[in-house]
Design a protein around this motif. Structure first.
Motif, PDB file in Angstrom:
ATOM      1  N   LYS A   1     -60.884  28.857  37.689  1.00 40.83           N
ATOM      2  CA  LYS A   1     -59.497  29.278  37.925  1.00 40.83           C
ATOM      3  C   LYS A   1     -59.424  30.556  38.760  1.00 40.83           C
ATOM      4  O   LYS A   1     -58.574  30.679  39.645  1.00 40.83           O
ATOM      5  CB  LYS A   1     -58.780  29.481  36.585  1.00 40.83           C
ATOM      6  CG  LYS A   1     -58.423  28.165  35.897  1.00 40.83           C
ATOM      7  CD  LYS A   1     -57.584  28.402  34.653  1.00 40.83           C
ATOM      8  CE  LYS A   1     -57.147  27.073  34.039  1.00 40.83           C
ATOM      9  NZ  LYS A   1     -56.316  27.271  32.830  1.00 40.83           N
TER      10      LYS A   1
ATOM     11  N   ASP B   1     -53.170  23.104  36.175  1.00 43.59           N
ATOM     12  CA  ASP B   1     -52.820  24.519  36.338  1.00 43.59           C
ATOM     13  C   ASP B   1     -52.917  24.956  37.794  1.00 43.59           C
ATOM     14  O   ASP B   1     -52.139  25.815  38.251  1.00 43.59           O
ATOM     15  CB  ASP B   1     -53.754  25.388  35.481  1.00 43.59           C
ATOM     16  CG  ASP B   1     -53.506  25.189  33.996  1.00 43.59           C
ATOM     17  OD1 ASP B   1     -52.383  24.785  33.642  1.00 43.59           O
ATOM     18  OD2 ASP B   1     -54.429  25.438  33.200  1.00 43.59           O
ATOM     19  N   MET B   2     -53.859  24.381  38.525  1.00 43.25           N
ATOM     20  CA  MET B   2     -54.060  24.795  39.901  1.00 43.25           C
ATOM     21  C   MET B   2     -53.076  24.133  40.883  1.00 43.25           C
ATOM     22  O   MET B   2     -52.671  24.736  41.870  1.00 43.25           O
ATOM     23  CB  MET B   2     -55.507  24.465  40.341  1.00 43.25           C
ATOM     24  CG  MET B   2     -56.582  25.240  39.603  1.00 43.25           C
ATOM     25  SD  MET B   2     -56.577  27.016  39.999  1.00 43.25           S
ATOM     26  CE  MET B   2     -55.659  27.693  38.608  1.00 43.25           C
TER      27      MET B   2
ATOM     28  N   ALA C   1     -45.207  30.931  43.815  1.00 43.87           N
ATOM     29  CA  ALA C   1     -46.611  30.524  43.644  1.00 43.87           C
ATOM     30  C   ALA C   1     -47.450  31.693  43.137  1.00 43.87           C
ATOM     31  O   ALA C   1     -48.300  31.527  42.239  1.00 43.87           O
ATOM     32  CB  ALA C   1     -47.160  30.006  44.971  1.00 43.87           C
TER      33      ALA C   1
ATOM     34  N   THR D   1     -53.167  39.881  47.298  1.00 39.33           N
ATOM     35  CA  THR D   1     -54.261  39.281  46.517  1.00 39.33           C
ATOM     36  C   THR D   1     -55.323  40.327  46.182  1.00 39.33           C
ATOM     37  O   THR D   1     -55.795  40.408  45.035  1.00 39.33           O
ATOM     38  CB  THR D   1     -54.904  38.119  47.287  1.00 39.33           C
ATOM     39  OG1 THR D   1     -53.908  37.157  47.596  1.00 39.33           O
ATOM     40  CG2 THR D   1     -56.007  37.475  46.474  1.00 39.33           C
TER      41      THR D   1
ATOM     42  N   SER E   1     -57.889  30.367  42.392  1.00 42.12           N
ATOM     43  CA  SER E   1     -56.693  31.211  42.546  1.00 42.12           C
ATOM     44  C   SER E   1     -56.882  32.202  43.681  1.00 42.12           C
ATOM     45  O   SER E   1     -55.968  32.429  44.501  1.00 42.12           O
ATOM     46  CB  SER E   1     -56.403  31.959  41.243  1.00 42.12           C
ATOM     47  OG  SER E   1     -56.096  31.064  40.206  1.00 42.12           O
TER      48      SER E   1
ATOM     49  N   TYR F   1     -49.514  31.697  39.711  1.00 36.38           N
ATOM     50  CA  TYR F   1     -50.962  31.886  39.697  1.00 36.38           C
ATOM     51  C   TYR F   1     -51.353  33.124  38.887  1.00 36.38           C
ATOM     52  O   TYR F   1     -52.397  33.150  38.232  1.00 36.38           O
ATOM     53  CB  TYR F   1     -51.515  31.975  41.120  1.00 36.38           C
ATOM     54  CG  TYR F   1     -51.752  30.619  41.727  1.00 36.38           C
ATOM     55  CD1 TYR F   1     -52.660  29.739  41.160  1.00 36.38           C
ATOM     56  CD2 TYR F   1     -51.057  30.212  42.866  1.00 36.38           C
ATOM     57  CE1 TYR F   1     -52.868  28.486  41.714  1.00 36.38           C
ATOM     58  CE2 TYR F   1     -51.249  28.961  43.429  1.00 36.38           C
ATOM     59  CZ  TYR F   1     -52.161  28.091  42.832  1.00 36.38           C
ATOM     60  OH  TYR F   1     -52.358  26.843  43.363  1.00 36.38           O
TER      61      TYR F   1
ATOM     62  N   THR G   1     -51.276  31.976  35.483  1.00 37.03           N
ATOM     63  CA  THR G   1     -52.499  31.207  35.216  1.00 37.03           C
ATOM     64  C   THR G   1     -53.685  32.143  34.983  1.00 37.03           C
ATOM     65  O   THR G   1     -54.482  31.956  34.054  1.00 37.03           O
ATOM     66  CB  THR G   1     -52.813  30.267  36.393  1.00 37.03           C
ATOM     67  OG1 THR G   1     -51.737  29.350  36.555  1.00 37.03           O
ATOM     68  CG2 THR G   1     -54.107  29.496  36.157  1.00 37.03           C
ATOM     69  N   LEU G   2     -53.798  33.165  35.830  1.00 36.69           N
ATOM     70  CA  LEU G   2     -54.882  34.138  35.673  1.00 36.69           C
ATOM     71  C   LEU G   2     -54.790  34.857  34.345  1.00 36.69           C
ATOM     72  O   LEU G   2     -55.782  35.041  33.631  1.00 36.69           O
ATOM     73  CB  LEU G   2     -54.852  35.153  36.820  1.00 36.69           C
ATOM     74  CG  LEU G   2     -55.398  34.697  38.179  1.00 36.69           C
ATOM     75  CD1 LEU G   2     -55.134  35.757  39.230  1.00 36.69           C
ATOM     76  CD2 LEU G   2     -56.901  34.431  38.065  1.00 36.69           C
TER      77      LEU G   2
ATOM     78  N   LEU H   1     -54.504  32.274  46.939  1.00 38.22           N
ATOM     79  CA  LEU H   1     -53.661  33.451  47.103  1.00 38.22           C
ATOM     80  C   LEU H   1     -54.005  34.240  48.369  1.00 38.22           C
ATOM     81  O   LEU H   1     -53.118  34.818  49.011  1.00 38.22           O
ATOM     82  CB  LEU H   1     -53.791  34.358  45.868  1.00 38.22           C
ATOM     83  CG  LEU H   1     -53.205  33.788  44.563  1.00 38.22           C
ATOM     84  CD1 LEU H   1     -53.432  34.744  43.400  1.00 38.22           C
ATOM     85  CD2 LEU H   1     -51.711  33.490  44.719  1.00 38.22           C
TER      86      LEU H   1
ATOM     87  N   THR I   1     -58.491  21.887  34.571  1.00 43.08           N
ATOM     88  CA  THR I   1     -57.876  22.987  35.337  1.00 43.08           C
ATOM     89  C   THR I   1     -57.012  22.472  36.490  1.00 43.08           C
ATOM     90  O   THR I   1     -56.281  23.253  37.114  1.00 43.08           O
ATOM     91  CB  THR I   1     -58.971  23.921  35.910  1.00 43.08           C
ATOM     92  OG1 THR I   1     -59.757  23.190  36.849  1.00 43.08           O
ATOM     93  CG2 THR I   1     -59.856  24.468  34.821  1.00 43.08           C
TER      94      THR I   1
ATOM     95  N   PRO J   1     -48.484  25.154  40.723  1.00 46.96           N
ATOM     96  CA  PRO J   1     -47.838  26.223  41.511  1.00 46.96           C
ATOM     97  C   PRO J   1     -47.604  25.837  42.972  1.00 46.96           C
ATOM     98  O   PRO J   1     -46.576  26.210  43.563  1.00 46.96           O
ATOM     99  CB  PRO J   1     -48.831  27.393  41.396  1.00 46.96           C
ATOM    100  CG  PRO J   1     -49.567  27.135  40.130  1.00 46.96           C
ATOM    101  CD  PRO J   1     -49.702  25.654  40.056  1.00 46.96           C
TER     102      PRO J   1
END
Length: 582
Positions: free
Chosen positions: A149, A36-37, A283, A165, A153, A287, A290-291, A157, A33, A40
């Motif tokens: 994630k 992916d994290m 970003a 968020t 995230s 994200y 990604t979510l 955020l 992960t 961004p």
């Protein structure tokens, strides 16, 4: 939810054996992960720098690229481990579960197999367990990755914009509520699929094994029509399941769109007000992507999850079947068996029968004595023979071997001392030698040959293409009825038990084969206590005792001469043709 938790608890012991593999697998899942994290945040930094918010140098760009390269290499290594070792762990769990379920099946009584189709059982120990394999590997990984994630995230955020968020994450539980309805339908559909494919397999097996009967009655069209009905029903079940799946996916995709709209709308407004930078918006979008990817993977995995849970449920259904015939704690081994059997006032009925098959039956077989059991069909002769080795347990009364209640004798010890030759001979799909060797897996080649000679099978075996190494086909289909019966007798000769049960062993044979097999059976019975079910009364004239068993119990007993002199039920049967086809 509670049901799923209970099912997962049932399979947790299988995971414990491989807990260190699982822990490292989850560690690797966490490492995958990272890319992916981090990506961004790198793009956020570059975007803001490009718009003049930060000073961007070549050195910073190179460092970011190196960081991304290192993370990607870690991702590749961790992904390789997950794919390889994670799947192997799942396969090992499947192997352990298949062993346990097969072992449990061996302990179930005949009544379970009488009431359950073989196709259903086969589906549960093959395709169901394969689904559990995929479940056991992917379930921990997918949910662990998703959890990481979502948490990371959220933390990142919130630091960028709290209000956006919160709005974004409020859509997730709403999506879950809407999707759960279709989720339940999917679960039900997958279980119905599993159940029906077992029925379909059983019907196919039945039709293929009886293909000669089908062809002899020219009923191919009828079998095809019957198959097509089951096939069509399976299609209908799958169609309903896929309709639920389509609804499930549509709901999740709709919320995908909603989340993007939320980011564009509120993010754009915050950008206008100057409370968010362009890099923050970039970003946020990454994200969100990604979510959404995470949610989508979980959604895609939901099908496998439901299949896995259904497989676990069907696995537990077998494992929860009660073992009706088992060893008592104080059960003993039989020693110095002479062959004395006492049947004391026994009664028995099958689970689905309201009437006793046997009622208050009593007799004794002395060591070395030959006892014949005759009477009309349905009188309980075969049932009585099945009660002695405890294929079923009596409802009342006692069966004693060497003065010991069979319920107090270890099953293996009891059955090792009993040899059975039945009307319906079962040969395994292997060679002649392998089938004879089943009587005593430790026997030598010379002992196998001697057993074959004693059973009158040696000559025909040597005339086969490969002798003892000749393949007999499924259920011995490549041999005649008489040949199969003689091999089964050789198997018992090799076992060499002190007690012998012959259940209409010659009833399905022609006259010539019957004569040969009868001679083999007489050699087999010599010196042993034997109980013979006879369909032709002329074959039991030399028995030490003949029992006439009807629905009313044992109505006559004695030698052939004594029963003929009595001129009762046995006398009438004998003088009317001497064949019990009633």
């Amino acid at each position: 939810m509670e049901r799923n938790i209970n099912l997962i608890k049932r399979v947790m012991p299988y995971f414990k054996k491989y807990k260190f593999i699982l822990m490292f697998d989850l560690l690797c899942a966490g490492l995958t992960t990272l890319t992916d994290m981090v990506l961004p945040m790198i793009l956020r930094r570059l975007t803001n720098a490009g718009l003049g918010k930060y000073n961007l140098t070549s050195e910073i760009v190179i460092k970011m690229a190196i960081l991304l390269l290192v993370i990607k290499l870690i991702d590749l290594c961790a992904g390789y481990y997950m794919t390889r070792t994670g799947h192997i762990m799942g396969a090992k769990i499947e192997t352990d579960m298949r062993y346990d379920v097969f072992n449990h099946l061996q302990k179930l009584s005949d009544s379970y197999f009488n009431e359950t189709k073989v196709g259903q059982i086969m589906a549960r120990i093959t395709s169901d367990l394969f689904d559990i394999t995929e479940f056991s590997h992917h379930c921990p990984e997918e949910y662990f990755i998703g959890f990481i994630k979502i948490i990371i995230s959220f933390i990142i955020l919130v630091r960028l914009n709290v209000i956006l968020t919160i709005i974004l994450f409020l859509t997730i539980p709403i999506m879950i509520v809407f999707a759960s309805k279709y989720n339940r339908r999917m679960r039900k559909g997958f279980k119905e699929q599993k159940s029906h494919i077992g029925v379909l397999n059983a019907d196919i097996e039945d039709s293929l094994l009886g293909v000669k009967v089908v062809k002899s009655f020219a009923n191919e069209d009828m079998e095809i029509e019957k198959f097509q009905k089951g096939n069509k029903k399976f299609l209908d079940i799958k169609s309903e399941t896929y309709a639920s799946m389509a609804g499930f996916n549509t709901i999740t995709k709709a919320f995908d769109g909603i989340m993007y709209i939320v980011v564009v709308l509120f993010g754009g407004l915050f950008l206008v007000k100057g409370t968010m930078s362009s890099g923050d918006i970039v970003a946020f979008i990454l994200y969100v992507q990604t979510l959404l990817t995470t949610v989508r993977r979980i959604v895609e995995f939901t099908e496998q999850f439901q299949r896995g849970m259904t497989g676990i449920e069907r696995f537990t259904e077998i494992m929860d079947q009660d073992i009706e015939i088992f060893d008592d704690e104080d059960a003993v081994d039989l020693e110095n068996v002479k062959g004395k059997i006492e049947i004391k006032d026994i009664s028995f009925r099958y689970n689905n029968n309201n009437e006793d098959v046997l009622s208050n039956v009593s007799f004794t077989i002395e060591p070395g004595q030959k006892v014949a059991l005759v009477g009309p069909s349905g009188g309980g002769k075969t049932t009585l023979c099945n009660l002695i080795p405890r294929f079923y347990d009596v409802d009342s009364g006692q069966i004693l071997v060497e003065g010991i209640d069979v319920k107090k004798i270890k099953l293996k010890s009891l059955r090792q001392n009993i040899g059975m030759v039945q009307q319906d001979v079962y040969l395994f799909s292997g060679t002649v030698k392998e089938n004879i060797l089943y009587g005593n897996p430790n026997a030598t080649d010379d002992e196998i040959i001697e057993a074959a000679k004693a059973a009158g099978a040696y000559d025909f075996i040597m005339n086969l293409e490969n002798g003892f190494d000749t393949y007999v086909g499924e259920r011995g289909v490549m041999l005649s009825g008489g040949q199969k019966q003689r091999i089964s007798i050789a198997r018992v000769f090799l076992k060499n038990p002190p007690i012998l049960i012959l259940d209409e062993a010659t009833s399905a044979l022609d006259n010539k084969s019957e004569l040969i097999v009868q001679e083999s059976l007489e050699r087999l019975a010599k010196g042993r206590s034997s109980l013979t079910i006879a369909h032709r009364l002329t074959t039991v004239q030399n028995a030490d005792m003949i029992l006439v068993l009807t629905e009313d119990g044992i109505i006559e007993r004695g030698t052939h001469k004594e029963l003929m002199d009595k001129k009762g039920y046995y006398y009438n049967l004998y003088t009317q043709g001497g064949r019990l086809m009633v």
